[in-house]
Design an enzyme around this catalytic site. Structure first.
Site, PDB file in Angstrom:
ATOM      1  CD  GLU A 252      14.275 -21.304  -4.649  1.00 32.80           C
ATOM      2  OE1 GLU A 252      13.719 -22.022  -5.511  1.00 32.80           O
ATOM      3  OE2 GLU A 252      14.277 -20.062  -4.728  1.00 32.80           O
TER       4      GLU A 252
ATOM      5  CE  LYS B  59       7.731 -11.580  -8.554  1.00 32.50           C
ATOM      6  NZ  LYS B  59       8.741 -12.432  -7.907  1.00 32.50           N
TER       7      LYS B  59
ATOM      8  NE  ARG C 128       5.112   1.201  -2.036  1.00 34.38           N
ATOM      9  CZ  ARG C 128       5.726   0.943  -0.880  1.00 34.38           C
ATOM     10  NH1 ARG C 128       7.028   1.099  -0.792  1.00 34.38           N
ATOM     11  NH2 ARG C 128       5.053   0.547   0.154  1.00 34.38           N
TER      12      ARG C 128
ATOM     13  CG  ASN D 106       0.539   1.923   3.748  1.00 29.99           C
ATOM     14  OD1 ASN D 106      -0.535   1.994   3.197  1.00 29.99           O
ATOM     15  ND2 ASN D 106       1.660   2.451   3.262  1.00 29.99           N
ATOM     16  N   GLY D 107      -0.289  -1.482   6.616  1.00 28.34           N
ATOM     17  CA  GLY D 107       0.054  -2.371   7.727  1.00 28.34           C
ATOM     18  C   GLY D 107      -1.083  -3.335   8.002  1.00 28.34           C
TER      19      GLY D 107
ATOM     20  CG  HIS E 185      23.706 -43.933  -7.998  1.00 35.73           C
ATOM     21  ND1 HIS E 185      23.847 -45.312  -7.997  1.00 35.73           N
ATOM     22  CD2 HIS E 185      23.547 -43.564  -6.709  1.00 35.73           C
ATOM     23  CE1 HIS E 185      23.750 -45.737  -6.743  1.00 35.73           C
ATOM     24  NE2 HIS E 185      23.576 -44.703  -5.946  1.00 35.73           N
TER      25      HIS E 185
ATOM     26  CE  LYS F  99      15.460 -17.662  -6.814  1.00 39.77           C
ATOM     27  NZ  LYS F  99      14.125 -17.710  -6.301  1.00 39.77           N
TER      28      LYS F  99
ATOM     29  CD  GLU G  60      15.132 -17.268 -10.850  1.00 41.46           C
ATOM     30  OE1 GLU G  60      14.214 -17.000 -11.622  1.00 41.46           O
ATOM     31  OE2 GLU G  60      14.953 -17.544  -9.646  1.00 41.46           O
TER      32      GLU G  60
ATOM     33  CD1 TRP H 290      -0.474  -5.280  -3.961  1.00 43.71           C
ATOM     34  CD2 TRP H 290      -0.097  -6.373  -2.050  1.00 43.71           C
ATOM     35  NE1 TRP H 290       0.032  -6.514  -4.273  1.00 43.71           N
ATOM     36  CE2 TRP H 290       0.274  -7.202  -3.135  1.00 43.71           C
ATOM     37  CE3 TRP H 290       0.053  -6.852  -0.764  1.00 43.71           C
ATOM     38  CZ2 TRP H 290       0.782  -8.476  -2.950  1.00 43.71           C
ATOM     39  CZ3 TRP H 290       0.558  -8.120  -0.584  1.00 43.71           C
ATOM     40  CH2 TRP H 290       0.917  -8.916  -1.668  1.00 43.71           C
TER      41      TRP H 290
ATOM     42  CB  CYS I  72      -0.876   0.007   1.236  1.00 46.34           C
ATOM     43  SG  CYS I  72      -1.825  -1.500   1.434  1.00 46.34           S
TER      44      CYS I  72
HETATM   45  C1  F6R Z   1      11.977 -18.158  -9.471  1.00 44.23           C
HETATM   46  C2  F6R Z   1      10.581 -17.820  -9.587  1.00 44.23           C
HETATM   47  C3  F6R Z   1       9.687 -18.727 -10.332  1.00 44.23           C
HETATM   48  C4  F6R Z   1       8.295 -18.766  -9.686  1.00 44.23           C
HETATM   49  C5  F6R Z   1       7.327 -19.591 -10.544  1.00 44.23           C
HETATM   50  C6  F6R Z   1       5.965 -19.697  -9.903  1.00 44.23           C
HETATM   51  O1  F6R Z   1      12.674 -17.236  -8.696  1.00 44.23           O
HETATM   52  O2  F6R Z   1      10.155 -16.793  -9.103  1.00 44.23           O
HETATM   53  O3  F6R Z   1      10.217 -19.999 -10.432  1.00 44.23           O
HETATM   54  O4  F6R Z   1       8.409 -19.331  -8.420  1.00 44.23           O
HETATM   55  O5  F6R Z   1       7.190 -18.973 -11.798  1.00 44.23           O
HETATM   56  O6  F6R Z   1       5.393 -18.459  -9.727  1.00 44.23           O
HETATM   57  P1  F6R Z   1       4.225 -18.253  -8.702  1.00 44.23           P
HETATM   58  O7  F6R Z   1       4.751 -18.508  -7.345  1.00 44.23           O
HETATM   59  O8  F6R Z   1       3.786 -16.830  -8.904  1.00 44.23           O
HETATM   60  O9  F6R Z   1       3.152 -19.232  -9.065  1.00 44.23           O
END
Ligand code: F6R
Length: 606
Positions: free
Chosen positions: A479, A601, A27, A100-101, A502, A483, A486, A74, A2
């Site tokens: 994970e 995203k 944001r 906000n909060g 293996h 990270k 990517e 938000w 927010c």
């Molecule tokens: C990696 C990343 C992606 C998401 C994936 C699922 O850093 O962000 O692998 O985790 O695209 O996205 P959501 O969680 O929005 O369903």
């Protein structure tokens, strides 16, 4: 997250508020509104959707007036809608509030206010604030606000206006940022500096529990006891772009550093009297008789699912299947009404996750969604929703959403375990105590950021990296590997450490970087053997391990030790150094960290 803007001066308040809110659009938000004192009335206009919808409406039907407050919301409590948008007003319409909060005790306050005769027009936690101020109002706005704040638990940044006091604005904060901008013949309130940077560079940084009263020529600041606070003026010397990132170079690092707060926000509303108290609705009979839990997600969220599988099977003894959404939906899976189906999605809009949810729902499973976005498709279509209160995640690479997903999975596990009798009071207490410490332990890791930065500096130019781990550490290895690849474009793979012999061990040669995750105390020895195996073939071993993993630290060439918590909760902590490592490798390689190539995203296509 927010945004708040408030204005008092001689110019048209609505124009300045909209201009300020535009600066906060990056944001993320889902609705917006303003309240302006216009002649003898307090006029409120609020609209779901983009700020432009509100701005266009105000073009058609302008509100004239030189004092006002505005907000981009938000959604947290209550879906995005006109009614739930801020400002919220008292029943008489005399007082308007933007917030906000999260007000953690809003349910009790709401109930009490209803008994006192107040009616509510929204589902938000914020509306209680407007009614409480009205309740306490005896002619002094400041006194009414002070009494109200004493009743609030949780976090807030507030801007308040009242038709009965048309020459002041009030601002207050606790655990949510707020500043007051100093102009000439005009003053401003904002949740974030960029909102007012076009208007002034002189600000007061409001601290927790302080209250500011703004007139157009003066600003008075008080502590929680009403004692005047003398503040230094803070001169902003950043440009707008860096101010948006709170002075950080990238959203990703800002979001990593926000993890302790995100974890606290996700956790604290769910703990009551040392017990887990979830704000979600799941049929207890189903939990008691559940045949199987299925967790489906994509990418980073899928890795939270893997952690969930290990933790739930170990603690509750319920079989858990975890699957990648794009695989699950095309394999004609067996699913029934005796299964609990959990989808995890930061955005709540991922096409494959949504399709898997719909498929499982058609087959009769009860759906629980863990998502970060209120009102998202996943949240609307699931039977129950558990929100991660991480705030908007802007960097493409998911960080704070992931750790709060892990926390949510654990909370859900504890809730189910208590209902089923698999977790007794003593174990619940032990788990709640351990989870309560996680935010500060995350903070400790982040404070060790420089060490990880140096490690990235030593290794950023490599071509390949391999992550190893066993059990829950294997989930973190996957994970960490995702990270790194990517955002730094370094080729990286994760292996279950026991699988090394293996096949994958053939890849190890002189100088190969192997990142070993070692946090499961019962597996230190096994993991230590794997370190010896790869070192014997020339690997350079970096360990991300628990502070208690002496054996691992001794064998590794370098290590980052994280504080100790219960073994099943270690992934929340060990994953943070992997995020920092990936971030700093990306920075060293000169990559656009927040927007790595080819990635989006929110993946709303299959
Ligand atoms: C990696 C990343 C992606 C998401 C994936 C699922 O850093 O962000 O692998 O985790 O695209 O996205 P959501 O969680 O929005 O369903």
């Amino acid at each position: 997250m927010c945004g708040i803007v408030g204005y008092i001066g001689n110019k048209q308040a609505a124009d300045i508020i909209i201009e300020g809110l535009e600066k906060l659009e990056y944001r993320g938000y889902d609705s917006a509104g303003v309240a302006v004192i216009s002649q003898d009335t307090l006029k409120v206009t609020k609209k779901q959707g983009r700020l432009k919808v509100l701005a266009d409406f105000l073009e058609e039907e302008p509100i004239e007036g030189t004092i006002g407050i505005g907000h981009t919301r938000w959604a947290t409590h209550g879906a995005p809608s006109d009614e739930n948008s801020h400002p919220h007003t008292s029943m008489s319409g005399d007082i308007a509030v933007v917030h906000n909060g999260i007000i953690e005790n809003y349910m009790q306050l709401r109930q009490w206010l209803i008994e006192e005769g107040y009616t509510f027009t929204s589902e938000t936690d914020t509306e209680v604030i407007a009614h409480l101020i009205d309740h306490h109002y005896k002619g002094g706005l400041m006194a009414a606000v002070q009494k109200t704040l004493r009743q609030l638990e949780g976090s807030y940044a507030l801007a308040i206006t009242s038709i009965k006091h048309p020459d002041i604005l009030i601002a207050a904060r606790k655990d949510s940022p707020l500043i007051v901008g100093i102009g000439e013949g005009e003053n401003f309130i904002a949740s974030d500096i960029p909102a007012i940077l076009n208007r002034t560079r002189k600000v007061y940084l409001i601290e927790d529990k302080e209250i500011a009263i703004l007139e157009k020529d003066t600003i008075s600041i008080f502590d929680e006891y009403g004692v005047t606070v003398q503040k230094d003026v803070f001169e902003v010397d950043w440009d707008v772009e860096s101010a948006e990132k709170g002075g950080y170079k990238h959203f990703m690092i800002k979001e990593i550093l926000e993890e302790p707060k995100a974890l606290r926000d996700t956790l604290s509303p769910r703990l009551k009297d040392g017990k887990v108290d979830l704000d979600i609705d799941i049929d207890e009979e189903l939990i008691k008789n559940v045949r199987r839990i299925i967790i489906v997600a994509c990418g980073t969220a899928y890795h939270a699912g893997i952690v969930g599988k290990y933790a739930i099977e170990k603690t509750l003894g319920i079989p858990v299947e975890v699957d990648i959404a794009s695989e699950y939906r095309y394999r004609d899976p067996v699913v029934s009404s005796r299964d609990i189906f959990i989808v995890i999605s930061q955005s709540g809009e991922t096409a494959d996750t949504l399709a898997a949810l719909r498929m499982a729902k058609r087959k009769g499973a009860k759906i629980i969604a863990i998502t970060n976005v209120v009102g998202s498709s996943v949240s609307r279509e699931a039977d129950s929703v558990m929100y991660t209160w991480a705030g908007p995640e802007i960097a493409v690479a998911s960080t704070k959403a992931h750790t709060t997903q892990l926390l949510s999975v654990y909370l859900l596990m504890i809730k189910m375990g208590v209902v089923r009798g698999d977790i007794d009071d003593a174990l619940q207490k032990q788990m709640v105590d351990a989870l309560g410490k996680i935010p500060e332990q995350a903070q400790e890791i982040i404070e060790n950021e420089e060490t990880i930065k140096m490690m990235a500096h030593r290794h950023y130019s490599i071509h390949d990296a391999y992550f190893l781990g066993r059990n829950l550490d294997f989930a973190v290895a996957q994970e960490g590997s995702l990270k790194l690849k990517e955002i730094s474009y370094i080729h990286s793979e994760a292996f279950a450490a026991g699988e090394l012999k293996h096949g994958p061990i053939a890849l190890i040669e002189e100088g190969t970087l192997v990142i070993v995750i070692a946090s499961q105390s019962s597996l230190y020895e096994k993991t230590a053997s794997n370190i010896k195996e790869v070192k014997a073939r020339g690997a350079h071993v970096m360990a991300i391990c628990s502070e208690s993993a002496d054996m691992v630290m001794t064998l590794a060439d370098e290590h980052i030790a994280v504080p100790v918590t219960m073994d099943i909760f270690m992934p929340i902590l060990t994953v943070i150094p992997t995020q920092l490592l990936a971030y700093y490798c990306s920075v060293e390689r000169g990559i656009d960290v927040d927007k790595p190539r080819n990635l989006a995203k929110s993946v709303t296509v299959e």
